[in-house]
Design a protein around this motif. Structure first.
Motif, PDB file in Angstrom:
ATOM      1  N   VAL A 109       0.839  -1.204   0.000  1.00  0.00           N
ATOM      2  CA  VAL A 109       0.000   0.000   0.000  1.00  0.00           C
ATOM      3  C   VAL A 109       0.873   1.252   0.000  1.00  0.00           C
ATOM      4  CG1 VAL A 109      -1.714   1.289   1.317  1.00  0.00           C
ATOM      5  CG2 VAL A 109      -1.909  -1.195   1.126  1.00  0.00           C
ATOM      6  N   GLY A 110       1.975   1.205   0.759  1.00  0.00           N
ATOM      7  CA  GLY A 110       2.887   2.345   0.762  1.00  0.00           C
ATOM      8  C   GLY A 110       3.485   2.616  -0.612  1.00  0.00           C
ATOM      9  N   ILE A 111       3.823   1.551  -1.334  1.00  0.00           N
ATOM     10  CA  ILE A 111       4.350   1.716  -2.690  1.00  0.00           C
ATOM     11  C   ILE A 111       3.299   2.345  -3.590  1.00  0.00           C
ATOM     12  CG2 ILE A 111       5.052   0.423  -4.742  1.00  0.00           C
ATOM     13  CD1 ILE A 111       6.531  -1.491  -2.898  1.00  0.00           C
ATOM     14  N   VAL A 112       2.042   1.940  -3.422  1.00  0.00           N
ATOM     15  CA  VAL A 112       0.969   2.501  -4.257  1.00  0.00           C
ATOM     16  C   VAL A 112       0.827   3.988  -4.013  1.00  0.00           C
ATOM     17  CG1 VAL A 112      -1.527   2.492  -4.630  1.00  0.00           C
ATOM     18  CG2 VAL A 112      -0.299   0.329  -4.451  1.00  0.00           C
ATOM     19  N   PHE A 113       0.806   4.418  -2.764  1.00  0.00           N
ATOM     20  CA  PHE A 113       0.616   5.845  -2.470  1.00  0.00           C
ATOM     21  C   PHE A 113       1.862   6.664  -2.754  1.00  0.00           C
ATOM     22  CE2 PHE A 113      -2.961   4.476   0.368  1.00  0.00           C
ATOM     23  CZ  PHE A 113      -3.938   5.158  -0.329  1.00  0.00           C
ATOM     24  N   ARG A 114       3.006   6.017  -2.863  1.00  0.00           N
ATOM     25  CA  ARG A 114       4.228   6.760  -3.138  1.00  0.00           C
ATOM     26  C   ARG A 114       4.508   6.886  -4.630  1.00  0.00           C
ATOM     27  NH1 ARG A 114      10.296   5.412  -0.732  1.00  0.00           N
ATOM     28  NH2 ARG A 114      11.336   7.217  -1.658  1.00  0.00           N
ATOM     29  N   HIS A 115       4.173   5.853  -5.405  1.00  0.00           N
ATOM     30  CA  HIS A 115       4.571   5.829  -6.813  1.00  0.00           C
ATOM     31  C   HIS A 115       3.397   5.768  -7.790  1.00  0.00           C
ATOM     32  CE1 HIS A 115       8.852   5.242  -5.889  1.00  0.00           C
ATOM     33  NE2 HIS A 115       8.459   4.414  -4.942  1.00  0.00           N
ATOM     34  N   VAL A 116       2.245   5.287  -7.345  1.00  0.00           N
ATOM     35  CA  VAL A 116       1.138   5.074  -8.279  1.00  0.00           C
ATOM     36  C   VAL A 116       0.134   6.218  -8.213  1.00  0.00           C
ATOM     37  CG1 VAL A 116      -0.719   3.500  -8.963  1.00  0.00           C
ATOM     38  CG2 VAL A 116       1.441   2.579  -8.118  1.00  0.00           C
ATOM     39  N   VAL A 117      -0.326   6.553  -7.033  1.00  0.00           N
ATOM     40  CA  VAL A 117      -1.352   7.584  -6.886  1.00  0.00           C
ATOM     41  C   VAL A 117      -1.011   8.436  -5.668  1.00  0.00           C
ATOM     42  CG1 VAL A 117      -2.809   5.951  -5.600  1.00  0.00           C
ATOM     43  CG2 VAL A 117      -3.827   8.009  -6.596  1.00  0.00           C
ATOM     44  N   SER A 118      -1.054   9.748  -5.841  1.00  0.00           N
ATOM     45  CA  SER A 118      -0.789  10.668  -4.737  1.00  0.00           C
ATOM     46  C   SER A 118      -2.049  10.806  -3.881  1.00  0.00           C
ATOM     47  CB  SER A 118      -0.364  12.030  -5.289  1.00  0.00           C
ATOM     48  OG  SER A 118      -1.451  12.649  -5.959  1.00  0.00           O
ATOM     49  N   PRO A 119      -1.917  11.358  -2.664  1.00  0.00           N
ATOM     50  CA  PRO A 119      -3.119  11.554  -1.831  1.00  0.00           C
ATOM     51  C   PRO A 119      -4.196  12.395  -2.508  1.00  0.00           C
ATOM     52  CG  PRO A 119      -1.147  11.755  -0.483  1.00  0.00           C
ATOM     53  CD  PRO A 119      -0.676  11.635  -1.903  1.00  0.00           C
ATOM     54  N   HIS A 120      -3.812  13.428  -3.234  1.00  0.00           N
ATOM     55  CA  HIS A 120      -4.816  14.244  -3.920  1.00  0.00           C
ATOM     56  C   HIS A 120      -5.462  13.465  -5.065  1.00  0.00           C
ATOM     57  CE1 HIS A 120      -2.807  18.199  -2.408  1.00  0.00           C
ATOM     58  NE2 HIS A 120      -3.700  17.744  -1.559  1.00  0.00           N
ATOM     59  N   GLU A 121      -4.689  12.709  -5.799  1.00  0.00           N
ATOM     60  CA  GLU A 121      -5.264  11.876  -6.856  1.00  0.00           C
ATOM     61  C   GLU A 121      -6.194  10.819  -6.266  1.00  0.00           C
ATOM     62  OE1 GLU A 121      -1.763  10.449  -8.694  1.00  0.00           O
ATOM     63  OE2 GLU A 121      -1.576  12.139 -10.082  1.00  0.00           O
ATOM     64  N   TRP A 122      -5.823  10.264  -5.125  1.00  0.00           N
ATOM     65  CA  TRP A 122      -6.695   9.295  -4.459  1.00  0.00           C
ATOM     66  C   TRP A 122      -7.995   9.961  -4.010  1.00  0.00           C
ATOM     67  CZ3 TRP A 122      -7.288   4.268  -3.909  1.00  0.00           C
ATOM     68  CH2 TRP A 122      -8.072   3.777  -2.876  1.00  0.00           C
ATOM     69  N   LEU A 123      -7.896  11.184  -3.490  1.00  0.00           N
ATOM     70  CA  LEU A 123      -9.091  11.930  -3.096  1.00  0.00           C
ATOM     71  C   LEU A 123     -10.023  12.126  -4.288  1.00  0.00           C
ATOM     72  CD1 LEU A 123     -10.690  13.804  -1.100  1.00  0.00           C
ATOM     73  CD2 LEU A 123      -9.226  15.666  -1.901  1.00  0.00           C
ATOM     74  N   LEU A 235       7.276  13.722  14.819  1.00  0.00           N
ATOM     75  CA  LEU A 235       8.040  13.903  16.065  1.00  0.00           C
ATOM     76  C   LEU A 235       8.735  12.613  16.486  1.00  0.00           C
ATOM     77  CD1 LEU A 235       5.486  16.058  18.119  1.00  0.00           C
ATOM     78  CD2 LEU A 235       7.463  16.839  16.778  1.00  0.00           C
ATOM     79  N   ALA A 236       8.134  11.467  16.145  1.00  0.00           N
ATOM     80  CA  ALA A 236       8.729  10.175  16.487  1.00  0.00           C
ATOM     81  C   ALA A 236       9.660   9.648  15.403  1.00  0.00           C
ATOM     82  CB  ALA A 236       7.629   9.151  16.753  1.00  0.00           C
ATOM     83  N   GLY A 237       9.877  10.441  14.364  1.00  0.00           N
ATOM     84  CA  GLY A 237      10.755  10.014  13.285  1.00  0.00           C
ATOM     85  C   GLY A 237      10.087   9.141  12.251  1.00  0.00           C
ATOM     86  N   VAL A 238       8.750   9.127  12.208  1.00  0.00           N
ATOM     87  CA  VAL A 238       7.987   8.326  11.250  1.00  0.00           C
ATOM     88  C   VAL A 238       7.149   9.282  10.413  1.00  0.00           C
ATOM     89  CG1 VAL A 238       6.292   6.479  10.950  1.00  0.00           C
ATOM     90  CG2 VAL A 238       7.899   6.389  12.859  1.00  0.00           C
ATOM     91  N   SER A 239       7.175   9.129   9.109  1.00  0.00           N
ATOM     92  CA  SER A 239       6.381   9.993   8.242  1.00  0.00           C
ATOM     93  C   SER A 239       4.893   9.751   8.491  1.00  0.00           C
ATOM     94  CB  SER A 239       6.716   9.727   6.772  1.00  0.00           C
ATOM     95  OG  SER A 239       6.302   8.440   6.389  1.00  0.00           O
ATOM     96  N   TRP A 240       4.099  10.786   8.240  1.00  0.00           N
ATOM     97  CA  TRP A 240       2.677  10.659   8.493  1.00  0.00           C
ATOM     98  C   TRP A 240       2.035   9.615   7.578  1.00  0.00           C
ATOM     99  CZ3 TRP A 240      -0.442  11.569   4.360  1.00  0.00           C
ATOM    100  CH2 TRP A 240       0.077  12.344   3.324  1.00  0.00           C
ATOM    101  N   THR A 241       2.557   9.468   6.358  1.00  0.00           N
ATOM    102  CA  THR A 241       2.015   8.441   5.456  1.00  0.00           C
ATOM    103  C   THR A 241       2.246   7.056   6.029  1.00  0.00           C
ATOM    104  OG1 THR A 241       2.568   9.902   3.600  1.00  0.00           O
ATOM    105  CG2 THR A 241       2.003   7.625   3.086  1.00  0.00           C
ATOM    106  N   THR A 242       3.452   6.815   6.517  1.00  0.00           N
ATOM    107  CA  THR A 242       3.756   5.513   7.112  1.00  0.00           C
ATOM    108  C   THR A 242       2.885   5.250   8.330  1.00  0.00           C
ATOM    109  OG1 THR A 242       6.039   5.706   6.340  1.00  0.00           O
ATOM    110  CG2 THR A 242       5.599   4.091   8.069  1.00  0.00           C
ATOM    111  N   TRP A 243       2.681   6.268   9.152  1.00  0.00           N
ATOM    112  CA  TRP A 243       1.857   6.099  10.344  1.00  0.00           C
ATOM    113  C   TRP A 243       0.422   5.744   9.964  1.00  0.00           C
ATOM    114  CZ3 TRP A 243       3.207   7.306  15.657  1.00  0.00           C
ATOM    115  CH2 TRP A 243       2.133   7.204  16.541  1.00  0.00           C
ATOM    116  N   LEU A 244      -0.155   6.468   9.005  1.00  0.00           N
ATOM    117  CA  LEU A 244      -1.535   6.188   8.586  1.00  0.00           C
ATOM    118  C   LEU A 244      -1.678   4.772   8.047  1.00  0.00           C
ATOM    119  CD1 LEU A 244      -2.624   9.507   6.804  1.00  0.00           C
ATOM    120  CD2 LEU A 244      -3.048   8.781   9.152  1.00  0.00           C
ATOM    121  N   ILE A 245      -0.715   4.352   7.230  1.00  0.00           N
ATOM    122  CA  ILE A 245      -0.806   3.020   6.636  1.00  0.00           C
ATOM    123  C   ILE A 245      -0.632   1.941   7.691  1.00  0.00           C
ATOM    124  CG2 ILE A 245       0.323   1.446   5.022  1.00  0.00           C
ATOM    125  CD1 ILE A 245       0.948   3.866   3.269  1.00  0.00           C
ATOM    126  N   LEU A 246       0.323   2.120   8.598  1.00  0.00           N
ATOM    127  CA  LEU A 246       0.524   1.126   9.648  1.00  0.00           C
ATOM    128  C   LEU A 246      -0.701   1.036  10.562  1.00  0.00           C
ATOM    129  CD1 LEU A 246       4.250   1.713  10.684  1.00  0.00           C
ATOM    130  CD2 LEU A 246       3.315  -0.160   9.321  1.00  0.00           C
TER     131      LEU A 246
END
Length: 545
Positions: A109-123, A235-246
């Motif tokens: 899923v992370g690969i999809v949101f990083r390389h296939v479709v951006s958050p705005h495109e997904w919206l 703040l914890a060193g994790v990107s917000w995209t990674t946090w949402l997906i996890l």
């Protein structure tokens, strides 16, 4: 007396009893073939794993620490479950495997949101899909149309909302993306990805517990935990995209399973196994770091999964090929699944069974079954002629590779979907007709829901074959090495099997034994996860029966 019938005499002994010797020999032969196959597969996996991990390079004290802190407690606890509480053992193994499988899915899923479709495109895509669904529902409720009209309206609605008419009419998705102001990327992903997952989790808990308040708490907790990551993640060193997906892809399935175990009250002690292993890993890391024990010279590490190809073996990675495989599988699924399932529905539910047309349909079915056994290199030639030569598409791009492999698995999808549809009892169709349902209503509300688990099982197994194919990719010009991951479906790409093939041609021993073995292990893990998913769907379907 022994029988004198020559045709049956070989099956009877002197006392007139049926001889079981041939049956026992056949049983022993089947058992021996199964054991031999499993042994050979196990030896192959061990051989690849040894090359990818190189356990002989670690200090003996390192292995002793791992065994004492991780392996031994896990084995002791597993033996306890086996002897005293088998139900807890089932819970333990599921609780141990579910986070691993969910983490692998989260990576995809992370690969999809990083390389296939951006958050705005997904919206924009989600809004367009909701509008399309609403328009189709309004048409369904206001007009008693036939199947042909429904199909035509569906094509028009989906075209106007998602695709549009190139050069003439922009799609609703494109209009949304052209707006001067759009929500921030975290809010877009939170509203169109996290919120639906939270609603689904709340609905599941509400239905399982029959408690509206429990469902609201589960859904709200999911959304709140994900929203917290937008601020706390960086703040914890994790990107917000990674946090949402996890939170959604890993946390929700694991949380729902734990909730289900506690609600059922059986095998709760099995949840201790992953906790014991996790605690053992932490203790092992602390002891190894404090004592300075050297671990194995591992090739399959995080750097290998996130780096691109390099001429230096230790710096080589599989990430661009992994991204290419994910994007190719998306194209394969979009192209093969609807066409294959649609063809199976027509052949089983609508195609005539008698006369000249019935003979033509029978001939088509025979040819589809035969096409499932055609060598994959032939489909590579077909893709080269159809998409590169006739379609004038650039060779080696994701679309060409995906469509070519989709042709390869299309007969498999059709045959498996036919078997699943054929397995639906005819009495359920007749009951629907007796209630006044039309043919299309019966297929949509009775046949497809019943056959969908079998259809998904066959499709996932076919996709597992697709992700490991190399010959069709060679024929359509897929690159041996790509150092930059593709950013669109019309970009040049490399897939995991193609990358492994290129590594196998290199003369350096480190490439042939270390890097290649690590890549093979990654591909095998992906295949095993896909096949395991198919097995779980099949078992769940069988228990439901």
């Amino acid at each position: 007396m022994a029988t004198t019938d020559e045709s049956t005499g070989a099956w009877f002994g002197a006392d007139g009893q049926v001889s079981q010797l041939r049956g026992l020999l056949f049983k022993a032969s089947c058992l021996g073939a199964t054991v031999l196959t499993l042994f050979l597969v196990f030896v192959f996996l061990i051989y690849v794993a040894v090359d990818a991990v190189e356990p002989g390079t670690a200090d003996p004290a390192w292995w002793a620490t791992v065994v004492a802190t991780v392996a031994l407690p896990a084995v002791v606890l597993s033996l306890y479950y086996y002897r005293s509480d088998p139900r807890a053992g089932e819970v333990a193994y599921t609780a141990l495997g579910l986070p691993v499988a969910a983490a692998l899915l989260a990576g995809g899923v992370g690969i999809v949101f990083r390389h296939v479709v951006s958050p705005h495109e997904w919206l924009a895509l989600v809004i367009a899909a909701i509008v399309a669904y609403g328009a189709l529902e309004v048409h369904e409720r206001t007009r008693d149309a036939g199947a042909l009209e429904r199909a035509a309206v569906g094509v028009v609605v989906l075209g106007l909302t998602i695709v549009g008419v190139p050069g003439l009419v922009p799609s609703l998705r494109a209009l949304i993306l052209s707006l001067p102001v759009l929500p921030m990327a975290p809010l877009s992903l939170l509203g169109t990805f996290v919120v639906p997952v939270g609603i689904a989790a709340g609905w599941y808990v509400r239905r399982a517990r029959e408690n509206e308040r429990a469902g609201s708490i589960a859904g709200g907790a999911t959304i709140a935990a994900a929203a917290l990551g937008v601020v706390a993640g960086p703040l914890a060193g994790v990107s917000w995209t990674t946090w949402l997906i996890l939170t959604t892809v890993v946390g929700v399935p694991v949380g729902l399973y734990v909730e289900r175990v506690f609600r059922g009250g059986e095998g709760v002690s099995g949840l201790a196994l992953p906790l014991v292993i996790a605690a053992g890993v932490v203790v092992c890391a602390v002891v190894v770091d404090a004592a300075g024990f050297a671990g194995p010279n591992v090739w399959l590490d995080w750097e290998f999964l996130t780096a691109a190809h390099s001429r230096t073996p230790r710096e080589a990675g599989i990430y661009p090929a992994l991204v290419g495989s994910v994007m190719m599988i998306i194209v394969v699924a979009i192209a093969a699944f609807p066409v294959g399932v649609g063809a199976a529905i027509y052949l089983e539910e609508y195609a005539p069974s008698g006369g000249l047309l019935g003979s033509v349909v029978e001939l088509i079915e025979i040819n589809i079954a035969n096409l499932a056994g055609v060598p994959s290199v032939v489909y590579g030639l077909l893709g080269l002629a159809l998409f590169v030569k006739a379609g004038a598409l650039q060779p080696g791009i994701v679309v060409v590779g995906g469509l070519t492999v989709a042709l390869l698995i299309l007969p498999i999808v059709i045959v498996s979907a036919q078997e699943a549809i054929r397995g639906v009892p005819d009495s359920q169709r007749q009951a629907a007709y007796g209630m006044g349902a039309t043919k299309w209503q019966t297929v949509r509300t009775v046949v497809l829901p019943r056959a969908m688990p079998g259809i998904l099982t066959g499709t996932i197994l076919a996709l597992g074959r697709a992700i490991g194919e190399t010959a069709p990719l060679l024929m359509v010009g897929v690159a041996a090495v790509v150092r930059i991951s593709p950013t669109s479906f019309f970009g040049l790409f490399s897939a995991m099997p193609r990358q492994l093939y290129s590594w196998a041609q290199l003369a350096k021993p480190d490439f042939y034994h270390g890097v290649l073995a690590a890549g093979v292990l990654v591909l095998l893990i992906v295949l095993l996860m896909m096949n395991g998913t198919a097995i779980l769907l099949r078992n769940k379907y069988q228990r439901r029966d």
